[in-house]
Design a protein around this motif. Structure first.
Motif, PDB file in Angstrom:
ATOM      1  N   VAL A   1      -8.891   0.668  -0.295  1.00 20.50           N
ATOM      2  CA  VAL A   1      -8.443   1.920   0.296  1.00 20.50           C
ATOM      3  C   VAL A   1      -8.471   1.759   1.806  1.00 20.50           C
ATOM      4  O   VAL A   1      -9.157   0.876   2.333  1.00 20.50           O
ATOM      5  CB  VAL A   1      -9.315   3.120  -0.133  1.00 20.50           C
TER       6      VAL A   1
ATOM      7  N   ASN B   1      -3.935   3.597  -0.532  1.00 24.35           N
ATOM      8  CA  ASN B   1      -4.559   2.652  -1.455  1.00 24.35           C
ATOM      9  C   ASN B   1      -3.737   1.375  -1.393  1.00 24.35           C
ATOM     10  O   ASN B   1      -2.519   1.421  -1.249  1.00 24.35           O
ATOM     11  CB  ASN B   1      -4.675   3.224  -2.869  1.00 24.35           C
TER      12      ASN B   1
ATOM     13  N   ARG C   1      -3.202  -3.107  -2.286  1.00 25.78           N
ATOM     14  CA  ARG C   1      -3.377  -4.234  -3.209  1.00 25.78           C
ATOM     15  C   ARG C   1      -2.943  -5.515  -2.500  1.00 25.78           C
ATOM     16  O   ARG C   1      -1.902  -5.554  -1.859  1.00 25.78           O
ATOM     17  CB  ARG C   1      -2.543  -4.004  -4.458  1.00 25.78           C
TER      18      ARG C   1
ATOM     19  N   GLY D   1       0.452   5.713   0.243  1.00 24.22           N
ATOM     20  CA  GLY D   1      -0.433   6.787   0.664  1.00 24.22           C
ATOM     21  C   GLY D   1       0.354   7.892   1.334  1.00 24.22           C
ATOM     22  O   GLY D   1       1.554   8.056   1.083  1.00 24.22           O
TER      23      GLY D   1
ATOM     24  N   THR E   1     -10.141  -3.715  -5.295  1.00 25.06           N
ATOM     25  CA  THR E   1      -9.683  -2.334  -5.195  1.00 25.06           C
ATOM     26  C   THR E   1      -9.852  -1.937  -3.737  1.00 25.06           C
ATOM     27  O   THR E   1     -10.959  -2.026  -3.193  1.00 25.06           O
ATOM     28  CB  THR E   1     -10.521  -1.411  -6.099  1.00 25.06           C
TER      29      THR E   1
ATOM     30  N   TYR F   1       0.840  -1.202   0.000  1.00 21.57           N
ATOM     31  CA  TYR F   1       0.000   0.000   0.000  1.00 21.57           C
ATOM     32  C   TYR F   1       0.871   1.246   0.000  1.00 21.57           C
ATOM     33  O   TYR F   1       1.991   1.248   0.494  1.00 21.57           O
ATOM     34  CB  TYR F   1      -1.020   0.015   1.144  1.00 21.57           C
TER      35      TYR F   1
END
Length: 157
Positions: A135, A116, A118, A88, A133, A86
């Motif tokens: 967040v 965000n 994965r 951010g 997807t 991730y």
């Protein structure tokens, strides 16, 4: 108009060994460091397990913004390996980020952490993770961050 919906996937709690942080130093975009993740856990209705290891390849920008770039080795509760990455940022109000840089525990109203994410797994039972997807929002603690990770999409089944 389609609506973007979300569903909680997991709470991710990381244990970070701040004493082992590797300080790379000044770079063009700020100050680079690597913080070692030594453990933790993740819990959710559909996904739970342990954090094995990983790190945050972070950059502190001149304005104090902390850019986050984390890669983690996870193990599902059944032992299946899962990869989580991730990116951010953590942003603060006023002098919050300067105090954070000195080790202060901030009040949650003084900052925001948004990422965000994965997930990846080669195990057929976890193939559904590869298409998500994700967040998240984070909270600072003295032992490491805690994230609430959400799946987002037009419709969730």
């Amino acid at each position: 108009m389609k609506t973007l919906v979300h569903r909680h996937l997991m709470t991710l709690q990381l244990e970070v060994d701040f004493g082992r942080t590797r300080r790379i130093g000044a770079i063009a975009s700020g100050y680079r460091g690597i913080a070692q993740v030594t453990g933790g856990s993740f819990t959710g209705e559909r996904l739970s397990g342990k954090v094995e290891s990983g790190a945050d390849w972070y950059v502190i920008q001149p304005d104090g913004t902390l850019l986050i770039d984390v890669r983690l080795n996870l193990n599902g509760e059944d032992g299946v390996p899962i990869y989580l990455t991730y990116q951010g940022a953590m942003r603060g109000r006023g002098d919050a980020m300067a105090r954070f840089a000195k080790g202060a525990l901030l009040d949650p109203d003084e900052y925001s952490i948004v990422v965000n994410a994965r997930l990846e797994s080669g195990d057929a039972r976890y193939a559904w993770l590869n298409a998500l997807t994700l967040v998240g929002t984070g909270t600072q603690t003295l032992s490491g961050p805690i994230y609430e990770i959400f799946e987002i999409g037009e419709s969730l089944t």
